[in-house]
Scaffold this motif. Structure first.
Motif, short mmCIF file in Angstrom:
data_model
loop_
_atom_site.label_atom_id
_atom_site.label_comp_id
_atom_site.label_asym_id
_atom_site.label_seq_id
_atom_site.Cartn_x
_atom_site.Cartn_y
_atom_site.Cartn_z
N THR A 171 16.75 60.50 -28.74
CA THR A 171 15.27 60.09 -28.75
C THR A 171 14.45 60.14 -30.38
O THR A 171 14.64 61.22 -31.33
CB THR A 171 14.51 61.71 -28.34
N GLY A 172 14.95 59.16 -31.08
CA GLY A 172 14.05 59.29 -31.69
C GLY A 172 13.01 58.98 -33.06
O GLY A 172 12.31 60.16 -32.28
N GLN A 173 12.28 58.53 -34.30
CA GLN A 173 11.62 59.33 -34.78
C GLN A 173 10.12 58.06 -33.95
O GLN A 173 8.77 59.02 -33.94
CB GLN A 173 11.09 58.67 -36.29
N PHE A 174 10.40 56.92 -33.50
CA PHE A 174 9.38 56.32 -32.76
C PHE A 174 9.50 56.25 -31.70
O PHE A 174 11.03 56.08 -30.60
CB PHE A 174 9.03 54.66 -33.43
N SER A 175 8.41 56.47 -30.67
CA SER A 175 9.08 55.75 -29.16
C SER A 175 9.64 54.80 -28.58
O SER A 175 8.87 53.85 -29.11
CB SER A 175 7.60 56.23 -28.30
N ALA A 176 10.60 55.14 -27.64
CA ALA A 176 11.26 53.25 -27.47
C ALA A 176 11.22 53.19 -26.18
O ALA A 176 11.81 52.92 -25.22
CB ALA A 176 12.54 53.66 -27.44
N VAL A 177 9.83 53.76 -25.26
CA VAL A 177 8.71 53.11 -24.68
C VAL A 177 8.61 51.62 -24.22
O VAL A 177 8.13 51.22 -25.70
CB VAL A 177 7.47 53.72 -24.15
N ASP A 178 8.87 51.20 -23.45
CA ASP A 178 7.65 49.74 -23.37
C ASP A 178 6.54 49.34 -22.58
O ASP A 178 6.06 49.95 -21.35
CB ASP A 178 8.71 48.97 -21.86
N GLY A 179 6.11 49.23 -23.39
CA GLY A 179 4.18 49.50 -23.50
C GLY A 179 3.47 47.71 -22.19
O GLY A 179 2.62 48.40 -21.65
N LEU A 180 4.96 47.31 -21.80
CA LEU A 180 3.69 46.73 -20.96
C LEU A 180 4.64 47.16 -19.41
O LEU A 180 3.67 46.31 -18.38
CB LEU A 180 4.84 44.90 -21.02
N LEU A 181 5.52 48.06 -19.51
CA LEU A 181 5.62 48.63 -18.61
C LEU A 181 4.48 50.07 -18.23
O LEU A 181 4.09 51.08 -18.77
CB LEU A 181 7.19 48.75 -17.98
N GLY A 230 4.78 54.52 -16.30
CA GLY A 230 5.99 55.26 -16.88
C GLY A 230 6.19 55.46 -16.10
O GLY A 230 7.91 55.91 -16.35
N GLU A 231 6.33 55.60 -14.65
CA GLU A 231 7.24 55.76 -13.77
C GLU A 231 8.42 54.78 -13.97
O GLU A 231 9.59 54.11 -13.50
CB GLU A 231 6.21 55.46 -12.35
N GLU A 232 7.86 52.95 -14.35
CA GLU A 232 8.49 52.11 -14.32
C GLU A 232 9.46 51.95 -15.50
O GLU A 232 10.10 51.91 -15.30
CB GLU A 232 7.88 50.86 -14.79
N ASN A 233 9.43 52.39 -16.79
CA ASN A 233 10.04 53.11 -17.88
C ASN A 233 11.13 54.14 -17.69
O ASN A 233 11.79 53.95 -17.92
CB ASN A 233 8.67 53.72 -19.09
#
Length: 320
Positions: A83-93, A95-98
């Motif tokens: 887990t890096g310094q910045f969230s690596a989540v996809d904002g177009l998806l 939470g479940e899809e991520n």
């Protein structure tokens, strides 16, 4: 003897003439939290990137979960989460899809992916927000989701690079509780942080990094004992008692206005008992007593910002 979760010897990394890591040694037992402290540019993130196989060291050896990060990179990646310094989540998806995307990338299979995603949504208190866009997520929710994605494949070793930066106090403590729960289940955590309270709360062991070198290494309590300044604060009822105590306790400093005497001490029970016994034998009563010991802020300021010095400090306070 238990095999270390992370074993680093003589790690070096330079970019041109700039030396980032200059012979770093680390030994992290399994099922513990190991924190790396240091100012910006000290080399903390570089260590994480080398151990997670994102970049190569110029020299030295590094084993993670028993695998060499250079020769067995694929095996290392199978055992770790980052887990890096910045969230690596996809904002177009959502939470479940991520989480489902990460599960597919980890080749969990459809049935196992669905089960694991449901477990993580429950564990990280994201069930109600699971199918909502990430635009509705708070910073704390995004960080929890980011960590949940790291845990999809149940890694043995997790690297958390400043995981609570920018979080409010409540969200930060929620993350702390999650980390404690992971370690209780046997996971090893290497944590870099600028939050000294975070290291004090979570870490079993701390290494202080400055100028690419480890300048101190030990438990939080051991590091605090490296820094002078601990003292007992004794307040007396009147000036007569203060005068008598001042003569009795060598090296003490008095505050006549507050009727307070500060006595140098390591804060230990033995030192406290010695002072109180001497006062009791002299018939002197203390109106108020408090113990003041150095904290990790004091350690940080005392040991960092001095990368040009030649020696290192270990937990016994000796230079080498």
């Amino acid at each position: 003897m238990t095999t270390p979760a992370i074993d680093v010897r003589g790690l070096r990394k330079s970019y041109g003439a700039h030396v980032v890591l200059d012979g770093v040694d680390l030994n992290v037992p399994p099922g513990t939290v190991f924190a790396l402290l240091g100012p910006n540019g000290a080399g903390k993130t570089t260590i994480v990137h080398i151990l997670s196989t994102l970049i190569r060291a110029d020299a030295g050896r590094a084993l993670v979960a028993g695998f060499d990060v250079r020769r067995e990179a694929d095996s290392v990646r199978a055992e770790i989460g980052l887990t890096g310094q910045f969230s690596a989540v996809d904002g177009l998806l959502t939470g479940e899809e991520n989480l489902l995307l990460m599960a597919r990338l980890r080749h969990l299979g459809a049935k196992r992916s669905k089960t694991r995603v449901a477990e993580l949504l429950e564990q990280f208190d994201l069930v109600e927000a699971a199918r909502t866009p990430l635009a509705t997520y708070s910073g704390g929710m995004r960080r929890r989701l980011d960590l949940a994605m790291t845990l999809v494949a149940r890694p043995a070793v997790i690297f958390l690079d400043e995981p609570t930066t920018g979080l409010d106090p409540r969200s930060r403590r929620t993350m702390w509780d999650i980390v404690r729960g992971l370690v209780a289940q046997g996971t090893t955590v290497l944590l870099t942080t600028q939050q000294l309270e975070e290291a004090d709360q979570l870490a079993d062991h701390i290494a202080v990094l400055d100028g690419g070198r480890i300048v101190a290494n030990g438990t939080p309590d051991e590091l605090k004992r490296l820094v002078p300044g601990g003292h007992l604060r004794l307040r007396f009822a009147d000036a007569v008692a203060l005068d008598s105590a001042t003569q009795l306790l060598d090296g003490s400093q008095r505050d006549d206005t507050g009727l307070v005497l500060s006595v140098p001490s390591d804060g230990g029970v033995g030192a406290l008992r010695t002072v109180l016994d001497r006062l009791d034998r002299a018939g002197l009563e203390v109106a108020d007593l408090s113990i003041h010991t150095p904290n990790l802020d004091d350690v940080f300021f005392a040991l960092t910002g001095k990368a040009q010095r030649a020696g290192r400090v270990d937990t016994k306070g000796t230079a080498s």
